[in-house]
Design a protein around this motif. Structure first.
Motif, PDB file in Angstrom:
ATOM      1  N   TRP A   1       0.824  -1.213   0.000  1.00 16.04           N
ATOM      2  CA  TRP A   1       0.000   0.000   0.000  1.00 16.04           C
ATOM      3  C   TRP A   1       0.852   1.254   0.000  1.00 16.04           C
ATOM      4  O   TRP A   1       0.348   2.343  -0.273  1.00 16.04           O
ATOM      5  CB  TRP A   1      -0.924   0.002   1.227  1.00 16.04           C
TER       6      TRP A   1
ATOM      7  N   THR B   1     -11.191  -1.032  -1.019  1.00 16.15           N
ATOM      8  CA  THR B   1     -10.720  -0.332   0.187  1.00 16.15           C
ATOM      9  C   THR B   1     -10.232   1.065  -0.160  1.00 16.15           C
ATOM     10  O   THR B   1     -10.483   2.034   0.567  1.00 16.15           O
ATOM     11  CB  THR B   1      -9.585  -1.136   0.832  1.00 16.15           C
ATOM     12  N   PHE B   2      -9.550   1.181  -1.280  1.00 11.19           N
ATOM     13  CA  PHE B   2      -9.019   2.474  -1.728  1.00 11.19           C
ATOM     14  C   PHE B   2     -10.120   3.348  -2.323  1.00 11.19           C
ATOM     15  O   PHE B   2     -10.244   4.532  -1.988  1.00 11.19           O
ATOM     16  CB  PHE B   2      -7.905   2.225  -2.750  1.00 11.19           C
ATOM     17  N   THR B   3     -10.913   2.787  -3.218  1.00 14.54           N
ATOM     18  CA  THR B   3     -11.912   3.592  -3.927  1.00 14.54           C
ATOM     19  C   THR B   3     -13.049   4.033  -3.012  1.00 14.54           C
ATOM     20  O   THR B   3     -13.533   5.167  -3.118  1.00 14.54           O
ATOM     21  CB  THR B   3     -12.470   2.797  -5.117  1.00 14.54           C
TER      22      THR B   3
ATOM     23  N   THR C   1     -12.756   4.542   0.162  1.00 12.97           N
ATOM     24  CA  THR C   1     -12.185   5.551   1.051  1.00 12.97           C
ATOM     25  C   THR C   1     -12.240   6.938   0.429  1.00 12.97           C
ATOM     26  O   THR C   1     -12.333   7.949   1.134  1.00 12.97           O
ATOM     27  CB  THR C   1     -10.735   5.182   1.397  1.00 12.97           C
ATOM     28  N   LEU C   2     -12.192   7.002  -0.901  1.00 13.38           N
ATOM     29  CA  LEU C   2     -12.289   8.284  -1.588  1.00 13.38           C
ATOM     30  C   LEU C   2     -13.734   8.726  -1.796  1.00 13.38           C
ATOM     31  O   LEU C   2     -14.077   9.888  -1.590  1.00 13.38           O
ATOM     32  CB  LEU C   2     -11.577   8.208  -2.945  1.00 13.38           C
TER      33      LEU C   2
ATOM     34  N   PRO D   1     -16.484   9.240   1.939  1.00 16.04           N
ATOM     35  CA  PRO D   1     -16.441  10.508   2.701  1.00 16.04           C
ATOM     36  C   PRO D   1     -16.887  11.715   1.886  1.00 16.04           C
ATOM     37  O   PRO D   1     -17.527  12.625   2.422  1.00 16.04           O
ATOM     38  CB  PRO D   1     -14.969  10.621   3.112  1.00 16.04           C
TER      39      PRO D   1
END
Length: 224
Positions: free
Chosen positions: A21, A100-102, A104-105, A108
């Motif tokens: 990561w 998990t990455f997408t 997180t963007l 929020p």
């Protein structure tokens, strides 16, 4: 050795640690190059792209947007674009292919838009649930449809980006694994196909980061 097809997207390394990561933060290494007195051509090209995106996002958000809010979406575009391109290099973890990455963007951002809209423009948010010109009989159904479509927005943003990144990488992995068992003639055709697919993936990396940033901008403009 891969235990299954999807192990290429496993964030854990051979030492059993999820250090892959860290590729997400590798973009910070190119930041010092922008502080040279005489900028390079790459820096000038990147500044031109950023300025073009800034003007376009400014138009999309409208005159009622907060000053400087456009820079948030330009930065979002830059982050996703860099991570998409990093995944095209060998032995570099593709962080944008994980939910998990997408999520997180997208989550929020969407949540902040909703909280701001319902607290400051409550009447406008209620009116947005019923499109203009809807017959009174269909209004309850339109409210349900608009509510569901509004709730699934962060999921569609995240899944669209992750699925497009996974699809191209899986195809390149499948074609690459068949190389050692092919003849020289077919291997030459395979290399040509891999190069063409790599060019396609480069275009997809740009398009998907642009789509993510534009849709986030449009969602933000709806609550102003």
């Amino acid at each position: 050795m891969m235990t299954n097809l999807f192990s290429v997207f496993d964030p854990s390394t051979s030492m059993g640690m999820s250090m892959n990561w860290m590729s997400t933060f590798a973009g910070m290494m190119i930041i010092p190059a922008s502080y040279w007195i005489i900028p390079s051509r790459i820096t000038m090209l990147w500044k031109f792209i950023i300025l073009t995106l800034y003007k376009e996002f400014k138009v999309l958000m409208g005159p009622g947007s907060f000053p400087g809010s456009t820079l948030l979406f330009v930065t979002l575009f830059s982050l996703i674009l860099f991570n998409n391109f990093m995944g095209l290099f060998p032995y570099i973890f593709t962080s944008s292919s994980h939910l998990t990455f997408t999520l997180t963007l997208s989550l929020p951002l969407w949540l902040s838009f909703m909280v701001y809209g319902w607290l400051n423009n409550t009447n406008f948010m209620f009116a947005h649930l019923v499109p203009q010109g809807t017959p009174p009989v269909l209004m309850p159904f339109m409210v349900c449809i608009e509510t569901i479509s509004n709730i699934i927005r962060p999921g569609t943003l995240a899944v669209r980006l992750a699925a497009n990144m996974i699809a191209g990488h899986l195809l390149m992995t499948l074609l690459g694994n068949t190389g050692p068992s092919l003849s020289l003639t077919i291997l030459t055709l395979l290399l040509a196909g891999q190069i063409a697919l790599l060019m396609l993936e480069s275009a997809v990396a740009i398009i998907q980061s642009y789509v993510f940033a534009v849709l986030s901008t449009l969602y933000s403009s709806e609550v102003n």
